[in-house]
Design an enzyme around this catalytic site. Structure first.
Site, mmCIF file in Angstrom:
data_model
loop_
_atom_site.group_PDB
_atom_site.id
_atom_site.type_symbol
_atom_site.label_atom_id
_atom_site.label_comp_id
_atom_site.label_asym_id
_atom_site.label_seq_id
_atom_site.Cartn_x
_atom_site.Cartn_y
_atom_site.Cartn_z
ATOM 1 N N ASP A 1 -4.252 2.485 14.036
ATOM 2 C CA ASP A 1 -3.474 3.206 13.034
ATOM 3 C C ASP A 1 -3.990 4.634 12.943
ATOM 4 O OD1 ASP A 1 -5.730 3.226 11.398
ATOM 5 O OD2 ASP A 1 -4.943 1.788 9.949
ATOM 6 N N ARG B 195 0.851 -1.199 0.000
ATOM 7 C CA ARG B 195 0.000 0.000 0.000
ATOM 8 C C ARG B 195 0.887 1.249 0.000
ATOM 9 N NH1 ARG B 195 -4.986 1.589 4.082
ATOM 10 N NH2 ARG B 195 -3.500 1.072 5.730
#
Length: 536
Positions: free
Chosen positions: A450, A170
């Site tokens: 996160d 990613r």
């Protein structure tokens, strides 16, 4: 220290404004940087225009407009078409594990028993220069079968197992820049930097090893942003002499506008895409950010915003229906729970939540799911194995459901509470402190958090202040109340982590920025943009 690295023939010199450690030269080669510079020269201006379009669209939402299906692209939604196809090694994706590009954590993730490992340069990594370049070195070694690690403290060796998860990378989103790489004096797209370096160094090496370059693409808002990625991918394939369609991607649907353009996003990337994913935590953040000024969409405490209800349920079901109609995988969301050492009762609660979440996803028709910790892989796999005996369930078309605009916007029911407000402060500040200190995946209170964690926290506080929300105990959310609770939570954090850790950390900086963004007149697009100024 500043250095310019460029290929002699390249018309676009890319300047690296950062320390050039000896190891960095393995990936920051002249040819590789020239390739990244070409990507930026070709697509950078278009990226900036699309970001300006986001700002214009936000003005419409702030004025009362609501996201909806685009009448101009109805022919795409109604059309009879499918994506180009999915490689054999991505047919079974029942459990995917995600994590930062840290070398030891990567090896543990590859060896976890998951089908896919998403190495995350974005939300699970703090974008320090060393983290980003070291991550590229780790990718370089993986592509050549050389990924190993010896812990300097314990002496323990970490090596890749014979059978490992398939790699998907990613890169950072379109909104982020890489401050240490400049073209014509301007920082370039962080996403193109991540993508370009990986492709240049590793695409052919992966193909030679019987693998291929696969990506997860984050935080897009619409099909035009998807088309930009598609064009960048095609440009890279052509420049590197790789057949068109070799690169395969999955797109995270983690913004509210993108939920209304899932068909269009699949269509824009149809030669390269293999699926969509429910990026649930960022999706909550986007929901608040895009329509938060509308009092009809005020949300309760974060813990009450669950996948089986309201707008989250609708978007999950629509994603399944849309993907399967087009022959693509419909991936479920993250289970953030992590094992709790030495606490059997807490572990049983965590395992129960993960089991229920994954069984719900499998029963609804998802083809796989995400976990954040190797200890949850077997549990998630068991849940999908029980319901999905084949490699996937793309043939489950879910023609029994109809999802409307109203469904996709329906808020969750429940109260906003003082405890919820305090939790947003406590977790948001601690995550942000870790992020500006160089850590992007942070275990907090038995969850792996996160960047979306801090984003939800500060946007919820901003929304509650904007609407002068009345909490369940009768208190009204004001800046004075938030400041009082902030002082309480900061004292509690100091007591919890200890005075030495607190004083040597960056809690006060993190707290000041968190409050500043929560109290701002206008809601900032991303917390990580101003936070980047504290780490770059």
């Amino acid at each position: 220290m500043s250095t310019s690295a460029q290929q002699k023939e390249a018309p676009f010199p890319l300047e690296i404004i950062a320390p050039m450690e000896e190891l960095y030269s393995r990936v920051l080669t002249g040819d590789a940087l020239a390739f990244v510079a070409e990507l930026e020269a070709e697509f950078g201006t278009r990226r900036e225009q699309l970001l300006e379009d986001r700002a214009s669209k936000q003005e419409e939402y702030d004025a009362g407009s609501l996201p909806d299906f685009d009448p101009e692209t109805r022919d795409i939604r109604d059309g009879d078409w499918q994506i180009a196809g999915t490689p054999d090694d991505l047919q079974d994706r029942r459990v995917e594990i995600t994590g930062p590009v840290d070398r030891k954590m990567m090896i543990n993730a590859f060896n976890s028993g998951a089908n896919v490992f998403m190495a995350d340069f974005e939300d699970a990594s703090s974008p320090t220069w060393d983290n980003m370049v070291s991550g590229q070195i780790n990718m370089y070694d993986y592509a050549r079968g050389q990924l190993a690690y010896t812990d300097p403290k314990s002496g323990k060796n970490y090596e890749m197992a014979k059978k490992t998860a398939v790699l998907k990378v990613r890169p950072r989103g379109w909104h982020m820049t890489e401050a240490h790489a400049c073209l014509n004096g301007k920082p370039i797209s962080a996403g193109l930097f991540d993508f370009g370096l990986f492709m240049y160094h590793n695409a052919k090496a992966l193909l030679d090893a019987g693998k291929a370059p696969y990506f997860y693409l984050p935080k897009m808002e619409n099909h035009k942003e998807a088309k930009l990625w598609d064009d960048a991918i095609s440009f890279a394939e052509n420049a590197l002499g790789i057949p068109h369609g070799t690169v395969k991607v999955t797109v995270l649907i983690e913004t509210l506008p993108a939920a209304f353009q899932m068909d269009e996003i699949l269509h824009a990337l149809k030669d390269h895409i293999v699926g969509l994913n429910c990026g649930r935590w960022d999706y909550i953040f986007s929901y608040i950010k895009r329509i938060g000024k509308n009092a009809a969409y005020l949300l309760p405490d974060r813990g009450k915003i669950v996948m089986g209800e309201a707008f989250l349920k609708a978007y999950s079901l629509l994603l399944i229906q849309t993907c399967h109609k087009r022959g693509a995988h419909a991936m479920g969301g993250m289970a953030a729970q992590i094992p709790v050492k030495g606490d059997d009762a807490a572990n049983e609660i965590a395992y129960g939540k993960v089991r229920a979440d994954k069984e719900r996803e499998a029963n609804n028709g998802h083809d796989g799911t995400w976990v954040a910790h190797p200890g949850m892989v077997a549990l998630a796999k068991e849940a999908f194995d029980k319901i999905m005996p084949g490699k996937n369930q793309i043939d489950n078309l879910r023609t029994d459901i109809t999802i409307t605009q109203e469904d996709l916007l329906r808020p969750h029911e429940g109260d906003a509470t003082t405890d919820g407000l305090k939790e947003n402060i406590r977790i948001g500040v601690q995550y942000l402190e870790a992020w500006i200190s160089g850590r992007g995946a942070v275990p907090l209170y038995n969850l792996m958090e996160d960047a979306a964690t801090a984003e939800i926290g500060r946007t919820q506080i901003w929304q509650q202040l904007y609407h002068k929300t009345k909490l369940a105990d009768g208190q009204t959310v004001t800046q004075a109340l938030v400041k009082d609770l902030y002082e309480e939570e900061m004292a509690a954090i100091k007591a919890e982590v200890g005075a030495d850790r607190y004083d040597s950390g960056r809690y006060d900086e993190a707290g000041a920025l968190f409050l500043e963004l929560s109290f701002a007149d206008s809601l900032a697009e991303f917390l990580t943009t101003p936070a980047y100024e504290l780490i770059k």
